[in-house]
Design an enzyme around this catalytic site. Structure first.
Site, PDB file in Angstrom:
ATOM      1  N   HIS A   5       0.804  -1.229   0.000  1.00 36.51           N
ATOM      2  CA  HIS A   5       0.000   0.000   0.000  1.00 36.51           C
ATOM      3  C   HIS A   5       0.829   1.267   0.000  1.00 36.51           C
ATOM      4  O   HIS A   5       0.274   2.367   0.037  1.00 36.51           O
ATOM      5  CB  HIS A   5      -0.915   0.004   1.245  1.00 36.51           C
ATOM      6  N   GLY A  21      -7.795  12.321   6.562  1.00 37.05           N
ATOM      7  CA  GLY A  21      -8.417  11.233   5.807  1.00 37.05           C
ATOM      8  C   GLY A  21      -8.223  11.417   4.311  1.00 37.05           C
ATOM      9  O   GLY A  21      -7.961  10.473   3.572  1.00 37.05           O
ATOM     10  N   ARG A  25      -6.226  16.805   1.208  1.00 35.13           N
ATOM     11  CA  ARG A  25      -5.901  17.595   2.403  1.00 35.13           C
ATOM     12  C   ARG A  25      -4.429  17.383   2.789  1.00 35.13           C
ATOM     13  O   ARG A  25      -3.764  18.298   3.269  1.00 35.13           O
ATOM     14  CB  ARG A  25      -6.826  17.256   3.566  1.00 35.13           C
ATOM     15  N   ARG A  44      -2.567   4.062  -4.789  1.00 33.21           N
ATOM     16  CA  ARG A  44      -4.010   4.292  -4.599  1.00 33.21           C
ATOM     17  C   ARG A  44      -4.361   5.757  -4.377  1.00 33.21           C
ATOM     18  O   ARG A  44      -5.391   6.078  -3.771  1.00 33.21           O
ATOM     19  CB  ARG A  44      -4.540   3.483  -3.396  1.00 33.21           C
ATOM     20  N   ARG A  88      -3.673  12.307  13.930  1.00 35.35           N
ATOM     21  CA  ARG A  88      -4.773  12.346  12.955  1.00 35.35           C
ATOM     22  C   ARG A  88      -5.356  13.750  12.927  1.00 35.35           C
ATOM     23  O   ARG A  88      -5.572  14.376  13.985  1.00 35.35           O
ATOM     24  CB  ARG A  88      -5.851  11.321  13.342  1.00 35.35           C
ATOM     25  N   GLY A  90      -8.637  15.279  11.338  1.00 37.24           N
ATOM     26  CA  GLY A  90      -9.825  14.862  10.604  1.00 37.24           C
ATOM     27  C   GLY A  90     -11.000  15.798  10.782  1.00 37.24           C
ATOM     28  O   GLY A  90     -10.886  16.893  11.324  1.00 37.24           O
ATOM     29  N   SER A  91     -12.135  15.318  10.311  1.00 38.44           N
ATOM     30  CA  SER A  91     -13.372  16.063  10.503  1.00 38.44           C
ATOM     31  C   SER A  91     -14.341  15.201  11.306  1.00 38.44           C
ATOM     32  O   SER A  91     -14.176  13.975  11.383  1.00 38.44           O
ATOM     33  CB  SER A  91     -13.993  16.437   9.157  1.00 38.44           C
ATOM     34  N   GLU A 184     -12.265   6.875  12.472  1.00 39.71           N
ATOM     35  CA  GLU A 184     -10.902   6.338  12.409  1.00 39.71           C
ATOM     36  C   GLU A 184     -10.128   6.230  13.725  1.00 39.71           C
ATOM     37  O   GLU A 184      -9.263   5.351  13.862  1.00 39.71           O
ATOM     38  CB  GLU A 184     -10.043   7.213  11.454  1.00 39.71           C
ATOM     39  N   ASP A 207     -19.858  19.158  10.515  1.00 42.94           N
ATOM     40  CA  ASP A 207     -21.319  19.129  10.458  1.00 42.94           C
ATOM     41  C   ASP A 207     -21.880  18.897  11.851  1.00 42.94           C
ATOM     42  O   ASP A 207     -21.205  18.317  12.705  1.00 42.94           O
ATOM     43  CB  ASP A 207     -21.811  18.049   9.491  1.00 42.94           C
ATOM     44  N   ARG A 220     -14.105  22.201   3.084  1.00 46.26           N
ATOM     45  CA  ARG A 220     -13.516  21.448   4.192  1.00 46.26           C
ATOM     46  C   ARG A 220     -12.008  21.427   4.105  1.00 46.26           C
ATOM     47  O   ARG A 220     -11.294  21.608   5.069  1.00 46.26           O
ATOM     48  CB  ARG A 220     -13.957  19.985   4.134  1.00 46.26           C
TER      49      ARG A 220
HETATM   50  N1  ADE Z   1     -16.903  12.937   9.714  1.00 45.96           N
HETATM   51  C1  ADE Z   1     -17.400  14.167   9.552  1.00 45.96           C
HETATM   52  N2  ADE Z   1     -18.719  14.171   9.741  1.00 45.96           N
HETATM   53  C2  ADE Z   1     -19.057  12.895  10.039  1.00 45.96           C
HETATM   54  C3  ADE Z   1     -20.252  12.268  10.323  1.00 45.96           C
HETATM   55  N3  ADE Z   1     -21.389  12.953  10.341  1.00 45.96           N
HETATM   56  N4  ADE Z   1     -20.241  10.950  10.569  1.00 45.96           N
HETATM   57  C4  ADE Z   1     -19.084  10.263  10.527  1.00 45.96           C
HETATM   58  N5  ADE Z   1     -17.919  10.807  10.260  1.00 45.96           N
HETATM   59  C5  ADE Z   1     -17.897  12.115  10.014  1.00 45.96           C
END
Ligand code: ADE
Length: 237
Positions: A5, A21, A25, A44, A88, A90-91, A184, A207, A220
């Site tokens: 990978h 992720g 980004r 990938r 990490r 992330g969002s 994650e 969100d 984002r």
């Molecule tokens: N990452 C960002 N928003 C999310 C959501 N609503 N559910 C799962 N992972 C997310």
């Protein structure tokens, strides 16, 4: 040396890797924050870069979405590329009116219903923790930089979409007692624990289940710069 990978050679990654992720980004961080950048992985399109932040080597590589994906990439970085720390970036979706869109979060724990840890290394716990060492640095750096980062209990979910008969987000929140959801951290923390390495997770709320607000995908990528700065300052501390 390469893995199925990752085409990087041993020594291509810095000791600390930031992991968003999204591959774009990762490229955004490399393009906007790092100097002397080398792209070390394109397999990938899970892009990985190594460069320097304020003169210190730092890498950034995408994890993809979900625990199987971050499970593979983080394992290989720790085990085969001698990486010591993964942060990490992330969002997350918010389960509470205390976390609003664009708020920055530092994980205090990751709960999951996932069997990832059970079938990776026999860990039955449903809640795993980030490495205290990096988390403490991150909290201190946030204060220093004037970033209002909030400590939160993170839900690492295997589902982005669920059927209405499952009861919606309130039922999930009730069951897991978490403040926000991503997909994650639990696997990342498990791999770090298993291999004697360090990991933490910073999130930007993208969100809110409470207000139904969300930021569009194109925004984002760029709107998370506060968190990226915090992660980079933590990485070189
Ligand atoms: N990452 C960002 N928003 C999310 C959501 N609503 N559910 C799962 N992972 C997310």
């Amino acid at each position: 040396m390469a893995t199925p990978h990752n085409e990087a050679q041993k020594g291509d990654f810095a000791k600390t890797v930031l992991m968003p992720g999204d591959p774009l980004r990762a490229k955004f961080v490399a393009d906007n924050f790092l100097e002397d950048v080398k792209c070390v992985n394109t397999v990938r399109n899970c892009l990985g870069f190594t460069g320097k932040y304020k003169g210190v080597p730092v890498s950034v590589m995408a994890s993809g979405m979900g625990m199987p994906s971050i499970g593979i990439y983080s394992y290989e970085l720790f085990q085969f590329y001698d990486v010591d720390n993964i942060i990490r970036i992330g969002s997350a979706g918010s389960y509470t009116d205390k976390l609003n869109v664009l708020d920055v979060v530092i994980s205090e724990s990751a709960f999951s219903e996932s069997t990832f840890a059970k079938f990776t290394n026999g860990v039955e716990e449903k809640t795993l923790y980030p490495s205290k060492k990096i988390n403490d640095i991150a909290i201190a750096k946030a204060k220093e930089l004037g970033i209002d980062a909030k400590l939160a209990k993170v839900h690492s979910s295997d589902q982005f979409y669920t059927a209405p008969e499952m009861g919606g987000w309130k039922a999930v929140k009730e069951r897991c007692g978490c403040d926000c959801v991503e997909m994650e951290s639990f696997a990342l923390f498990n791999n770090a624990n298993m291999l004697g390495k360090n990991a933490t997770c910073m999130l930007t709320i993208s969100d809110s289940f409470v207000t139904s607000e969300e930021i569009p995908a194109e925004e984002r990528q760029k709107s998370f710069t506060e968190m990226m700065k915090l992660a980079l300052e933590t990485a070189i501390a």
